[in-house]
Structure formats: structure tokens, C-alpha cells
Design a protein around this motif. Structure first.
Motif, PDB file in Angstrom:
ATOM      1  N   ARG A   1       0.852  -1.199   0.000  1.00 30.81           N
ATOM      2  CA  ARG A   1       0.000   0.000   0.000  1.00 30.81           C
ATOM      3  C   ARG A   1       0.882   1.242   0.000  1.00 30.81           C
ATOM      4  NH1 ARG A   1      -4.920   1.516   0.237  1.00 30.81           N
ATOM      5  NH2 ARG A   1      -5.792  -0.507   0.796  1.00 30.81           N
ATOM      6  N   VAL A   2       0.601   2.164  -0.922  1.00 26.65           N
ATOM      7  CA  VAL A   2       1.319   3.431  -1.006  1.00 26.65           C
ATOM      8  C   VAL A   2       0.806   4.355   0.100  1.00 26.65           C
ATOM      9  CG1 VAL A   2       1.791   5.449  -2.450  1.00 26.65           C
ATOM     10  CG2 VAL A   2       1.631   3.182  -3.504  1.00 26.65           C
ATOM     11  N   VAL A   3       1.731   4.980   0.827  1.00 27.27           N
ATOM     12  CA  VAL A   3       1.387   5.900   1.915  1.00 27.27           C
ATOM     13  C   VAL A   3       2.032   7.262   1.631  1.00 27.27           C
ATOM     14  CG1 VAL A   3       1.080   4.063   3.626  1.00 27.27           C
ATOM     15  CG2 VAL A   3       3.334   5.099   3.320  1.00 27.27           C
ATOM     16  N   ALA A   4       1.752   8.241   2.472  1.00 26.74           N
ATOM     17  CA  ALA A   4       2.299   9.586   2.302  1.00 26.74           C
ATOM     18  C   ALA A   4       3.825   9.569   2.370  1.00 26.74           C
ATOM     19  CB  ALA A   4       1.736  10.504   3.383  1.00 26.74           C
ATOM     20  N   ASP A   5       4.460  10.393   1.546  1.00 25.51           N
ATOM     21  CA  ASP A   5       5.922  10.486   1.534  1.00 25.51           C
ATOM     22  C   ASP A   5       6.489  10.820   2.912  1.00 25.51           C
ATOM     23  OD1 ASP A   5       5.836   9.915  -1.147  1.00 25.51           O
ATOM     24  OD2 ASP A   5       6.537  11.889  -1.804  1.00 25.51           O
TER      25      ASP A   5
ATOM     26  N   SER B   1       5.719   9.638   5.629  1.00 29.08           N
ATOM     27  CA  SER B   1       5.866   8.416   6.420  1.00 29.08           C
ATOM     28  C   SER B   1       7.263   7.825   6.278  1.00 29.08           C
ATOM     29  CB  SER B   1       4.830   7.377   5.991  1.00 29.08           C
ATOM     30  OG  SER B   1       3.532   7.844   6.204  1.00 29.08           O
ATOM     31  N   CYS B   2       7.893   8.035   5.136  1.00 32.48           N
ATOM     32  CA  CYS B   2       9.246   7.507   4.925  1.00 32.48           C
ATOM     33  C   CYS B   2      10.302   8.345   5.635  1.00 32.48           C
ATOM     34  CB  CYS B   2       9.549   7.426   3.435  1.00 32.48           C
ATOM     35  SG  CYS B   2       8.750   6.014   2.641  1.00 32.48           S
TER      36      CYS B   2
ATOM     37  N   ALA C   1       7.299   2.363   7.163  1.00 32.32           N
ATOM     38  CA  ALA C   1       7.308   2.717   5.744  1.00 32.32           C
ATOM     39  C   ALA C   1       8.739   2.814   5.224  1.00 32.32           C
ATOM     40  CB  ALA C   1       6.585   4.041   5.536  1.00 32.32           C
ATOM     41  N   ASP C   2       8.877   2.565   3.918  1.00 28.84           N
ATOM     42  CA  ASP C   2      10.183   2.655   3.274  1.00 28.84           C
ATOM     43  C   ASP C   2       9.971   3.015   1.805  1.00 28.84           C
ATOM     44  OD1 ASP C   2      12.918   2.599   2.965  1.00 28.84           O
ATOM     45  OD2 ASP C   2      13.119   0.439   3.279  1.00 28.84           O
ATOM     46  N   TRP C   3      11.049   3.500   1.166  1.00 26.56           N
ATOM     47  CA  TRP C   3      10.967   3.826  -0.254  1.00 26.56           C
ATOM     48  C   TRP C   3      11.004   2.547  -1.091  1.00 26.56           C
ATOM     49  CZ3 TRP C   3       9.205   8.348  -1.143  1.00 26.56           C
ATOM     50  CH2 TRP C   3       9.545   9.426  -0.343  1.00 26.56           C
ATOM     51  N   TYR C   4      10.120   2.483  -2.070  1.00 23.21           N
ATOM     52  CA  TYR C   4       9.990   1.335  -2.977  1.00 23.21           C
ATOM     53  C   TYR C   4      10.192   1.891  -4.384  1.00 23.21           C
ATOM     54  CZ  TYR C   4       7.925  -3.187  -4.397  1.00 23.21           C
ATOM     55  OH  TYR C   4       7.705  -4.445  -4.906  1.00 23.21           O
ATOM     56  N   TYR C   5      11.217   1.427  -5.074  1.00 21.76           N
ATOM     57  CA  TYR C   5      11.654   2.014  -6.340  1.00 21.76           C
ATOM     58  C   TYR C   5      11.138   1.239  -7.557  1.00 21.76           C
ATOM     59  CZ  TYR C   5      14.924   4.512  -3.343  1.00 21.76           C
ATOM     60  OH  TYR C   5      15.472   5.291  -2.368  1.00 21.76           O
TER      61      TYR C   5
END
Length: 101
Positions: free
Chosen positions: A50-54, A56-57, A64-68
Motif C-alpha cells: 500500500r502506497v502511503v504519504a511520503d 511516512s518515509c 514505511a520505506d521507499w519502494y523504487y
């Protein structure tokens, strides 16, 4: 005299074309791969993460973490990577040794 002018035109065309190739290469190496902030605890086989607000990273207490380089659809991201360097390699030019992320 017309022959001299034609020769100059060809030379400048080659130079301008070569500069375009160099500029494209440098731009692709310097750019960041596409990234989405995802909840690492939200994985579903059918959807991905699930994509969350930036923001959160940016939080250390978040899951949450960055997913490229993911395929994003309806707020879900899949088929990406958490490894920034791998994402750069997958873009084709493989700009190894770049820092950051």
C-alpha cells in the motif's frame, strides 16, 4: 566557397548531435529512479504494498520505506525493489557508484 560552407555545416551538425548524446547520458545517470513510499507491513500477494504519504518515509518510527520502480495501480505498488542501486541498474544505463538514497 560553397563547398567550404557545406563542410562547416556538416561539422557543426556532428558536434551538436554528439553534445545531445552526452547530455542525455549525464541526465539519466544523475536522475533518481521513480520511488513511492509504501507501508512495508501491508503486502498482499494480489496487490503488492500500500502506497502511503511520503512523510511516512521520513519518520524513524514508521514501518514505511521507499519502494523504487514499482508498477502503481489504485494506491498499491508492486514489482519494484527496496534497493535504490538495483533500481538504477534496472533503468538501463547502470550508473554504478552513485551515492544517496
Amino acid at each position: 566557397m560553397a563547398e567550404k560552407q557545406r563542410r562547416r555545416l556538416r561539422s557543426s551538425t556532428v558536434v551538436l548531435g554528439g553534445m545531445g548524446v552526452v547530455a542525455a547520458t549525464l541526465t539519466s545517470c544523475g536522475s533518481e529512479p521513480d520511488r513511492r513510499c509504501v507501508d512495508t507491513n501491508s503486502y498482499e500477494l494480489a496487490n503488492g504494498y500500500r502506497v502511503v504519504a511520503d512523510s511516512s518515509c521520513s519518520s524513524y518510527s514508521s514501518s514505511a520505506d521507499w519502494y523504487y520502480d514499482a508498477d502503481v495501480d489504485g494506491g498499491w505498488a508492486e514489482d519494484g525493489t527496496f534497493d535504490r542501486d538495483e533500481a538504477v541498474d534496472r533503468n538501463g544505463f547502470g550508473c554504478h557508484g552513485s551515492s544517496g538514497g
